[in-house]
Design a protein around this motif. Sequence first.
Motif, PDB file in Angstrom:
ATOM      1  N   ARG A   1      -1.699  10.298  -4.978  1.00  0.00           N
ATOM      2  CA  ARG A   1      -1.662   8.786  -4.853  1.00  0.00           C
ATOM      3  C   ARG A   1      -0.141   8.330  -4.455  1.00  0.00           C
ATOM      4  O   ARG A   1      -0.047   7.629  -3.587  1.00  0.00           O
ATOM      5  CB  ARG A   1      -2.322   8.239  -6.140  1.00  0.00           C
ATOM      6  N   PRO A   2       0.899   8.906  -5.181  1.00  0.00           N
ATOM      7  CA  PRO A   2       2.302   8.584  -4.536  1.00  0.00           C
ATOM      8  C   PRO A   2       2.802   9.111  -3.376  1.00  0.00           C
ATOM      9  O   PRO A   2       3.763   8.470  -2.768  1.00  0.00           O
ATOM     10  CB  PRO A   2       3.120   9.350  -5.618  1.00  0.00           C
ATOM     11  N   GLY A   3       1.889   9.959  -2.717  1.00  0.00           N
ATOM     12  CA  GLY A   3       2.058  10.565  -1.357  1.00  0.00           C
ATOM     13  C   GLY A   3       1.543   9.635  -0.357  1.00  0.00           C
ATOM     14  O   GLY A   3       2.261   9.537   0.759  1.00  0.00           O
ATOM     15  N   ALA A   4       1.029   8.347  -0.508  1.00  0.00           N
ATOM     16  CA  ALA A   4       0.292   7.697   0.135  1.00  0.00           C
ATOM     17  C   ALA A   4       1.326   6.645   0.997  1.00  0.00           C
ATOM     18  O   ALA A   4       1.531   6.671   2.125  1.00  0.00           O
ATOM     19  CB  ALA A   4      -0.629   6.746  -0.222  1.00  0.00           C
ATOM     20  N   PRO A   5       2.097   5.867   0.139  1.00  0.00           N
ATOM     21  CA  PRO A   5       3.350   5.069   0.923  1.00  0.00           C
ATOM     22  C   PRO A   5       4.317   5.960   1.607  1.00  0.00           C
ATOM     23  O   PRO A   5       4.684   5.460   2.649  1.00  0.00           O
ATOM     24  CB  PRO A   5       3.776   4.352  -0.225  1.00  0.00           C
ATOM     25  N   VAL A   6       4.658   7.044   1.159  1.00  0.00           N
ATOM     26  CA  VAL A   6       5.501   7.950   1.785  1.00  0.00           C
ATOM     27  C   VAL A   6       4.892   8.353   3.118  1.00  0.00           C
ATOM     28  O   VAL A   6       5.580   8.278   3.923  1.00  0.00           O
ATOM     29  CB  VAL A   6       6.005   9.129   0.829  1.00  0.00           C
ATOM     30  N   THR A   7       3.691   8.863   3.088  1.00  0.00           N
ATOM     31  CA  THR A   7       3.155   8.981   4.232  1.00  0.00           C
ATOM     32  C   THR A   7       2.888   7.987   5.286  1.00  0.00           C
ATOM     33  O   THR A   7       3.343   8.338   6.577  1.00  0.00           O
ATOM     34  CB  THR A   7       1.511   9.690   4.018  1.00  0.00           C
ATOM     35  N   ALA A   8       2.633   6.729   4.877  1.00  0.00           N
ATOM     36  CA  ALA A   8       2.723   5.638   5.704  1.00  0.00           C
ATOM     37  C   ALA A   8       4.047   5.459   6.678  1.00  0.00           C
ATOM     38  O   ALA A   8       4.151   5.117   7.636  1.00  0.00           O
ATOM     39  CB  ALA A   8       2.142   4.342   5.091  1.00  0.00           C
ATOM     40  N   PHE A   9       5.042   5.488   5.688  1.00  0.00           N
ATOM     41  CA  PHE A   9       6.397   5.374   6.020  1.00  0.00           C
ATOM     42  C   PHE A   9       6.747   6.363   7.204  1.00  0.00           C
ATOM     43  O   PHE A   9       7.187   6.356   8.215  1.00  0.00           O
ATOM     44  CB  PHE A   9       7.462   5.694   4.827  1.00  0.00           C
ATOM     45  N   LEU A  10       6.249   7.755   6.835  1.00  0.00           N
ATOM     46  CA  LEU A  10       6.706   8.729   7.839  1.00  0.00           C
ATOM     47  C   LEU A  10       5.977   8.549   9.071  1.00  0.00           C
ATOM     48  O   LEU A  10       6.481   8.753  10.150  1.00  0.00           O
ATOM     49  CB  LEU A  10       6.081  10.343   7.417  1.00  0.00           C
ATOM     50  N   VAL A  11       4.645   7.922   9.013  1.00  0.00           N
ATOM     51  CA  VAL A  11       3.878   7.684  10.347  1.00  0.00           C
ATOM     52  C   VAL A  11       4.558   6.821  11.136  1.00  0.00           C
ATOM     53  O   VAL A  11       4.557   6.763  12.262  1.00  0.00           O
ATOM     54  CB  VAL A  11       2.469   7.431   9.937  1.00  0.00           C
ATOM     55  N   GLY A  12       4.960   5.718  10.260  1.00  0.00           N
ATOM     56  CA  GLY A  12       5.508   4.717  10.891  1.00  0.00           C
ATOM     57  C   GLY A  12       6.869   5.090  11.802  1.00  0.00           C
ATOM     58  O   GLY A  12       7.176   4.568  12.590  1.00  0.00           O
ATOM     59  N   LEU A  13       7.552   5.696  10.934  1.00  0.00           N
ATOM     60  CA  LEU A  13       9.124   6.389  11.423  1.00  0.00           C
ATOM     61  C   LEU A  13       8.765   7.325  12.881  1.00  0.00           C
ATOM     62  O   LEU A  13       9.276   7.189  13.914  1.00  0.00           O
ATOM     63  CB  LEU A  13       9.794   7.270  10.340  1.00  0.00           C
ATOM     64  N   ALA A  14       7.863   7.899  12.694  1.00  0.00           N
ATOM     65  CA  ALA A  14       7.498   8.933  13.873  1.00  0.00           C
ATOM     66  C   ALA A  14       6.918   8.065  14.985  1.00  0.00           C
ATOM     67  O   ALA A  14       7.242   8.240  16.222  1.00  0.00           O
ATOM     68  CB  ALA A  14       6.323  10.105  13.536  1.00  0.00           C
ATOM     69  N   ALA A  15       6.090   7.137  14.662  1.00  0.00           N
ATOM     70  CA  ALA A  15       5.603   6.308  15.905  1.00  0.00           C
ATOM     71  C   ALA A  15       6.547   5.448  16.335  1.00  0.00           C
ATOM     72  O   ALA A  15       6.514   5.302  17.525  1.00  0.00           O
ATOM     73  CB  ALA A  15       4.481   5.371  15.206  1.00  0.00           C
ATOM     74  N   GLY A  16       7.421   5.079  15.561  1.00  0.00           N
ATOM     75  CA  GLY A  16       8.479   4.167  16.109  1.00  0.00           C
ATOM     76  C   GLY A  16       9.438   5.009  17.052  1.00  0.00           C
ATOM     77  O   GLY A  16      10.249   4.519  18.076  1.00  0.00           O
ATOM     78  N   ARG A  17       9.383   6.237  17.310  1.00  0.00           N
ATOM     79  CA  ARG A  17      10.100   7.069  18.128  1.00  0.00           C
ATOM     80  C   ARG A  17       9.355   7.377  19.284  1.00  0.00           C
ATOM     81  O   ARG A  17       9.957   7.960  20.393  1.00  0.00           O
ATOM     82  CB  ARG A  17      10.508   8.473  17.544  1.00  0.00           C
TER      83      ARG A  17
ATOM     84  N   LEU B   1      -4.227   1.019   5.678  1.00  0.00           N
ATOM     85  CA  LEU B   1      -4.879   1.056   4.507  1.00  0.00           C
ATOM     86  C   LEU B   1      -5.918   2.275   4.279  1.00  0.00           C
ATOM     87  O   LEU B   1      -5.932   2.829   3.345  1.00  0.00           O
ATOM     88  CB  LEU B   1      -5.881  -0.177   4.113  1.00  0.00           C
ATOM     89  N   ASP B   2      -6.285   2.597   5.484  1.00  0.00           N
ATOM     90  CA  ASP B   2      -7.317   3.670   5.797  1.00  0.00           C
ATOM     91  C   ASP B   2      -6.443   5.101   5.515  1.00  0.00           C
ATOM     92  O   ASP B   2      -6.887   6.044   4.668  1.00  0.00           O
ATOM     93  CB  ASP B   2      -8.036   3.665   6.804  1.00  0.00           C
ATOM     94  N   LEU B   3      -5.397   4.930   5.997  1.00  0.00           N
ATOM     95  CA  LEU B   3      -4.664   6.254   5.806  1.00  0.00           C
ATOM     96  C   LEU B   3      -4.100   6.315   4.631  1.00  0.00           C
ATOM     97  O   LEU B   3      -4.320   7.581   4.139  1.00  0.00           O
ATOM     98  CB  LEU B   3      -3.235   6.124   6.994  1.00  0.00           C
ATOM     99  N   THR B   4      -3.698   5.550   3.977  1.00  0.00           N
ATOM    100  CA  THR B   4      -3.058   5.552   2.506  1.00  0.00           C
ATOM    101  C   THR B   4      -4.216   5.978   1.679  1.00  0.00           C
ATOM    102  O   THR B   4      -3.967   6.589   0.693  1.00  0.00           O
ATOM    103  CB  THR B   4      -2.219   4.409   2.123  1.00  0.00           C
ATOM    104  N   SER B   5      -5.523   5.506   1.795  1.00  0.00           N
ATOM    105  CA  SER B   5      -6.507   5.569   1.022  1.00  0.00           C
ATOM    106  C   SER B   5      -6.689   7.221   1.096  1.00  0.00           C
ATOM    107  O   SER B   5      -7.115   7.888   0.126  1.00  0.00           O
ATOM    108  CB  SER B   5      -7.930   4.861   1.343  1.00  0.00           C
TER     109      SER B   5
END
Length: 90
Positions: free
Chosen positions: A49-65, A37-41
């Motif tokens: 604003r539309p970049g927030a969920p995409v960014t969260a997805f990308l961070v999750g994808l990178a972290a998963g690797r 929530l802090d990151l997306t904020s």
Amino acid sequence: MSGSSDAQALSEWVTAVARELGLEDALAGGGTTDMVLDLTSDVAHGVSRPGAPVTAFLVGLAAGRAADPAVAARDYAQKISALADGWGSA
């Protein structure tokens, strides 16, 4: 009072999604929801604003690797929040 019910609904939703995706362990350390929530904020207010969920997805994808996804997610979230904070100021 709606804030409390919103928080409860969010907690139940995140728990259900994590269970559905087999990611219960990802929530074990706590703070994951607040971190996202802090990151997306930061992104929504500093970049787009539309970049927030995409960014969260990308961070999750990178972290998963990463070797340790939970640690990587925190590190990446901090790094990207700092990037968003300085975005457009150059």
